[in-house]
Design an enzyme around this catalytic site. Structure first.
Site, PDB file in Angstrom:
ATOM      1  N   HIS A  25      77.646 -10.561   8.717  1.00 11.98           N
ATOM      2  CA  HIS A  25      76.136 -10.448   9.318  1.00 11.98           C
ATOM      3  C   HIS A  25      76.643 -10.812  11.166  1.00 11.98           C
ATOM      4  CE1 HIS A  25      74.623 -11.892   5.474  1.00 11.98           C
ATOM      5  NE2 HIS A  25      74.145 -10.930   5.804  1.00 11.98           N
TER       6      HIS A  25
ATOM      7  N   ASP B  56      77.448  -1.880   2.827  1.00 11.83           N
ATOM      8  CA  ASP B  56      76.335  -1.212   2.134  1.00 11.83           C
ATOM      9  C   ASP B  56      76.080   0.391   2.597  1.00 11.83           C
ATOM     10  OD1 ASP B  56      74.644  -3.507   0.693  1.00 11.83           O
ATOM     11  OD2 ASP B  56      75.430  -4.105   2.667  1.00 11.83           O
TER      12      ASP B  56
ATOM     13  N   GLN C   6      73.338   2.349   1.774  1.00 10.43           N
ATOM     14  CA  GLN C   6      71.842   1.904   2.494  1.00 10.43           C
ATOM     15  C   GLN C   6      71.984   2.676   4.076  1.00 10.43           C
ATOM     16  OE1 GLN C   6      70.289  -2.051   2.576  1.00 10.43           O
ATOM     17  NE2 GLN C   6      71.691  -2.356   4.208  1.00 10.43           N
TER      18      GLN C   6
ATOM     19  N   SER D  52      80.183 -11.352   1.381  1.00  8.41           N
ATOM     20  CA  SER D  52      78.866 -11.374   0.895  1.00  8.41           C
ATOM     21  C   SER D  52      78.013 -12.499   0.505  1.00  8.41           C
ATOM     22  CB  SER D  52      78.936 -10.338  -0.418  1.00  8.41           C
ATOM     23  OG  SER D  52      77.515 -10.263  -1.084  1.00  8.41           O
TER      24      SER D  52
HETATM   25  P1  AMP Z   1      72.367  -8.493   3.510  1.00  8.23           P
HETATM   26  O1  AMP Z   1      71.951  -9.713   4.233  1.00  8.23           O
HETATM   27  O2  AMP Z   1      73.328  -8.487   2.582  1.00  8.23           O
HETATM   28  O3  AMP Z   1      71.060  -7.598   3.178  1.00  8.23           O
HETATM   29  O4  AMP Z   1      72.977  -7.660   4.687  1.00  8.23           O
HETATM   30  C1  AMP Z   1      72.519  -7.461   6.033  1.00  8.23           C
HETATM   31  C2  AMP Z   1      73.311  -6.505   6.637  1.00  8.23           C
HETATM   32  O5  AMP Z   1      74.526  -7.177   7.098  1.00  8.23           O
HETATM   33  C3  AMP Z   1      73.565  -5.074   6.066  1.00  8.23           C
HETATM   34  O6  AMP Z   1      73.562  -4.055   7.053  1.00  8.23           O
HETATM   35  C4  AMP Z   1      74.860  -5.368   5.603  1.00  8.23           C
HETATM   36  O7  AMP Z   1      75.481  -4.034   5.357  1.00  8.23           O
HETATM   37  C5  AMP Z   1      75.568  -6.186   6.624  1.00  8.23           C
HETATM   38  N1  AMP Z   1      76.706  -6.799   5.864  1.00  8.23           N
HETATM   39  C6  AMP Z   1      76.574  -7.565   4.941  1.00  8.23           C
HETATM   40  N2  AMP Z   1      77.870  -7.801   4.407  1.00  8.23           N
HETATM   41  C7  AMP Z   1      78.764  -7.535   5.339  1.00  8.23           C
HETATM   42  C8  AMP Z   1      80.270  -7.329   5.681  1.00  8.23           C
HETATM   43  N3  AMP Z   1      81.028  -8.209   4.731  1.00  8.23           N
HETATM   44  N4  AMP Z   1      80.730  -6.641   6.575  1.00  8.23           N
HETATM   45  C9  AMP Z   1      79.857  -5.930   7.448  1.00  8.23           C
HETATM   46  N5  AMP Z   1      78.535  -5.987   7.334  1.00  8.23           N
HETATM   47  C10 AMP Z   1      77.845  -6.668   6.312  1.00  8.23           C
END
Ligand code: AMP
Length: 282
Positions: free
Chosen positions: A37, A150, A153, A185
């Site tokens: 994030h 993602d 997405q 994650s």
């Molecule tokens: P989430 O909180 O899991 O819904 O993720 C929010 C945003 O952060 C989304 O656009 C995800 O693709 C991005 N994101 C989550 N984990 C990662 C990661 N390891 N590397 C890059 N972006 C990430």
């Protein structure tokens, strides 16, 4: 850096920024923020005068048997991370603020959501498209930042913005990994020690697939077959899907003869994790 709970407060803050001629970036998240994030917030901070980070565990994108209740939350930690990375506001609404009584409008998508996570999680992308549309209408950002982690997405959001003529630049950011390769994650926190070790099978499978593509392998069956074999050798892992799809349509292909996405979802115990690579990036 402010934590904001209501739509009215976000709007009034963004209005003030606009009156000063400032540009605004949006980073939509479900919170429990980590370096993945943070990389999105850094990118927004670099490109825009102000950055809004939404921090909302969106009930609409979880199926009935999924982890909505147990999804980790820690707004104090998130606030510190956002501040450190130059974010200006965390928008952290309660579900009732986003979905008032009688809420009955949805944004949905057909073709791109038929495969991969759309197949395994039937209500997921309707929830994602609806909440992201709402966030776009609330914040009206110049740019919005999404992780390639993602990948489906990201493709869905790009397509939605194009289909619905939303005037927002969508910026895709690279996957951030732990030192040993596991993609960062919020759900990694569910893993116990043995599962954490077993979860390495995801990135190992991704690196194996990348290597095959790099060496010129064109057959999707050969690539996904080798990756599945590696995953199946790990007793704590169970593949949900290992697939290669056309980047533009998210439909399965047989040969790497166009820009493609290789995506996997794997259960490690009860925890479902995802990872991927784009054939263009190998
Ligand atoms: P989430 O909180 O899991 O819904 O993720 C929010 C945003 O952060 C989304 O656009 C995800 O693709 C991005 N994101 C989550 N984990 C990662 C990661 N390891 N590397 C890059 N972006 C990430």
């Amino acid at each position: 850096m402010k934590i904001v709970k209501t739509i009215d407060e976000v709007r009034s803050q963004v209005r003030q920024w606009r009156a000063q001629g400032l540009s605004v970036g949006l980073v939509p998240t479900m919170g429990y923020l980590h370096e993945g994030h943070a990389s999105l917030i850094d990118a927004s901070h670099r490109d825009n005068d102000r950055t809004v980070v939404s921090d909302f565990v969106n009930p609409m994108q979880f199926g009935p048997a999924e982890d909505l209740e147990s999804y980790p939350r820690d707004i104090e930690h998130d606030a510190r991370l956002v501040e450190e990375h130059g974010g200006d506001i965390i928008f952290n609404p309660e579900p009732e603020e986003m979905y008032h009584k009688g809420f009955s409008s949805f944004v949905d998508m057909t073709v791109l959501t038929q495969e991969l996570c759309g197949l395994s999680r039937p209500v997921h992308f309707r929830g994602v498209c609806t909440v992201v549309s709402k966030l776009f209408n609330i914040v009206k950002p110049d740019r919005a930042y999404f992780g390639k982690k993602d990948a489906q997405q990201l493709a869905v959001i790009r397509h939605m913005v194009d289909d619905l003529n939303m005037d927002i630049d969508i910026i895709g950011c690279p996957i951030i990994r732990e030192d040993d390769g596991l993609a960062k994650s919020s759900r990694n926190t569910y893993l116990n020690d043995d599962e954490r070790k077993a979860a390495l099978v995801l990135s190992k499978a991704i690196f194996l697939g990348m290597n095959l593509v790099r060496k010129g392998e064109k057959s999707c069956d050969v690539i996904t077959g080798s990756m599945k074999e590696l995953i199946e050798a790990e007793p704590l892992a169970k593949a949900d899907y290992v697939k290669i799809v056309d980047c533009a349509t998210m439909q399965q292909i047989e040969s790497i003869d166009r820009p493609a996405l290789c995506a996997i979802a794997v259960f490690i115990g009860k925890t479902r994790l995802i990872d991927n690579f784009f054939t263009e990036d190998v």
